[in-house]
Design a protein around this motif. Structure first.
Motif, short mmCIF file in Angstrom:
data_model
loop_
_atom_site.label_atom_id
_atom_site.label_comp_id
_atom_site.label_asym_id
_atom_site.label_seq_id
_atom_site.Cartn_x
_atom_site.Cartn_y
_atom_site.Cartn_z
N GLY A 142 0.79 -1.23 0.00
CA GLY A 142 0.00 0.00 0.00
C GLY A 142 0.82 1.28 0.00
N SER A 143 2.15 1.15 -0.20
CA SER A 143 2.98 2.37 -0.15
C SER A 143 2.93 3.16 -1.46
CB SER A 143 4.42 2.02 0.22
OG SER A 143 4.95 1.07 -0.68
N GLY A 144 2.57 2.52 -2.55
CA GLY A 144 2.42 3.28 -3.80
C GLY A 144 3.26 2.78 -4.97
N LYS A 145 3.82 1.57 -4.85
CA LYS A 145 4.68 1.03 -5.92
C LYS A 145 3.88 0.79 -7.20
CE LYS A 145 5.83 -2.52 -3.31
NZ LYS A 145 5.00 -2.21 -2.12
N THR A 146 2.77 0.09 -7.04
CA THR A 146 1.93 -0.21 -8.21
C THR A 146 1.38 1.09 -8.79
OG1 THR A 146 1.35 -2.37 -7.32
CG2 THR A 146 -0.12 -1.48 -8.99
N THR A 147 1.02 2.01 -7.89
CA THR A 147 0.47 3.29 -8.34
C THR A 147 1.46 4.00 -9.26
OG1 THR A 147 -0.82 3.49 -6.33
CG2 THR A 147 -0.41 5.52 -7.54
N LEU A 148 2.74 4.02 -8.87
CA LEU A 148 3.74 4.70 -9.71
C LEU A 148 3.78 4.04 -11.10
CD1 LEU A 148 6.08 6.74 -10.06
CD2 LEU A 148 7.62 4.87 -9.46
N MET A 149 3.77 2.71 -11.12
CA MET A 149 3.85 2.02 -12.42
C MET A 149 2.62 2.32 -13.27
SD MET A 149 5.64 -1.59 -11.64
CE MET A 149 7.40 -1.56 -11.29
N LYS A 150 1.46 2.34 -12.64
CA LYS A 150 0.24 2.65 -13.40
C LYS A 150 0.26 4.09 -13.92
CE LYS A 150 -3.01 -0.72 -11.58
NZ LYS A 150 -4.19 -0.94 -10.73
N SER A 151 0.82 4.99 -13.12
CA SER A 151 0.92 6.39 -13.58
C SER A 151 1.83 6.47 -14.81
CB SER A 151 1.46 7.29 -12.47
OG SER A 151 0.62 7.22 -11.34
N ILE A 152 2.95 5.73 -14.76
CA ILE A 152 3.87 5.74 -15.91
C ILE A 152 3.17 5.20 -17.15
CG2 ILE A 152 6.01 4.77 -16.85
CD1 ILE A 152 7.08 4.70 -13.91
N LEU A 153 2.31 4.20 -16.93
CA LEU A 153 1.62 3.58 -18.07
C LEU A 153 0.40 4.37 -18.54
CD1 LEU A 153 1.85 -0.13 -16.90
CD2 LEU A 153 2.97 0.88 -18.90
N GLY A 154 0.15 5.50 -17.87
CA GLY A 154 -1.00 6.31 -18.29
C GLY A 154 -2.32 5.75 -17.81
N LEU A 155 -2.28 4.88 -16.81
CA LEU A 155 -3.52 4.28 -16.31
C LEU A 155 -4.11 5.09 -15.15
CD1 LEU A 155 -2.35 0.54 -16.41
CD2 LEU A 155 -3.76 1.75 -18.08
N ASN A 156 -3.34 6.04 -14.63
CA ASN A 156 -3.85 6.97 -13.62
C ASN A 156 -3.80 8.37 -14.20
OD1 ASN A 156 -4.01 5.00 -11.58
ND2 ASN A 156 -1.87 5.33 -11.00
#
Ligand SMILES: Nc1ncnc2c1ncn2[C@@H]1O[C@H](COP(=O)(O)OP(=O)(O)O)[C@@H](O)[C@H]1O
Ligand SMILES: [Mg+2]
Length: 228
Positions: free
Chosen positions: A43-57
């Motif tokens: 829940g620290s934000g690792k997946t979130t960063l990857m999704k942001s890079i992929l344009g999913l956020n």
């Protein structure tokens, strides 16, 4: 030949999800031919960063620049063919065979790779023996390996892998490590989110700690490593 130029820049990235600020003013540079590890608690934000890079956020603010071109919020679809990713568990059409999964991915991204390259990956992962097998008949570990293969079958210049070692036996972990080392030698920049620090260290990854909305470099002697 290896080059160590910066291929991905994250500049002042802030990212909220459902009004919760997950990442705050994050600045990072990623180079070709290098392996990076993102570590941090659930829940620290690792997946979130990857999704942001992929344009999913949809980012709050900041820029994500891949090869000098802004790609935040999914702009510049064309660049995306050069980015391979496996985020969380892979999903496949169940009735497809391994071969069909790979053919579809290549058709989708319209990137041509040599037969030699693909054969090498198939052999390294042992998936050459499973080409005719339907995905629904693969075990969890094999599906994971197929997910990794799908992410790299187009020879990406940037590779994002979210917990790639989960569900893999020791031999498979070793196979994946070998492939990642090979790709880094071929200039791919690899970013791996994983709580398995030992695997990341074996790969010689530069480690970053994701905590309290910040992402900071973790040095070898960092006291925070003891928490792991
Ligand atoms: N779609 C979403 N909507 C709202 N909050 C989310 C969503 N996805 C993840 N989060 C929250 O964002 C935070 C970071 O999650 P995540 O990036 O998945 O963490 P990690 O990958 O480091 O375990 C968590 O608090 C999680 O609950
Ligand atoms: Mg995650």
């Amino acid at each position: 030949m290896q080059s160590n130029h910066i291929i991905l820049k994250i500049c002042h990235l802030s990212q909220s999800l459902n009004n919760n600020l997950i990442l705050k003013d994050v600045n990072l540079n990623f180079q070709s031919s290098k392996i990076y590890g993102l570590v941090g608690t659930n829940g620290s934000g690792k997946t979130t960063l990857m999704k942001s890079i992929l344009g999913l956020n949809y980012v709050d603010s900041g820029q994500i620049i891949f090869k000098e071109i802004n790609i935040e919020n999914g702009q510049h679809e064309i660049q995306r063919a050069q980015i391979g990713s496996l985020i969380e568990e892979p999903l496949f059409p169940n009735n497809y065979t391994v071969q069909q999964v790979l053919a579809e991915q290549q058709a989708l991204l319209k990137v041509k790779v040599t037969r030699n390259y693909l054969d090498k990956l198939l052999l390294l992962l042992g998936l050459n023996r499973k080409l005719e097998t339907k995905v629904k008949n693969l075990s969890l570990g094999w599906r994971k390996k197929l997910g990794i293969l799908r992410a790299i079958c187009n020879f990406p210049q940037l590779l994002l892998l979210d917990e790639p070692f989960n569900g893999l036996d020791r031999l498979s972990v070793h196979q994946v490590e070998e492939i990642l080392t090979f790709l880094a030698q071929q200039n791919t920049c690899i970013v791996i989110a994983s709580h398995l620090i030992q695997q990341l260290q074996e790969l010689g990854a530069e480690l970053y700690w994701v905590k309290n909305q910040q992402i900071t470099l973790l040095r070898r002697a960092d006291k925070r490593l003891a928490d792991y």
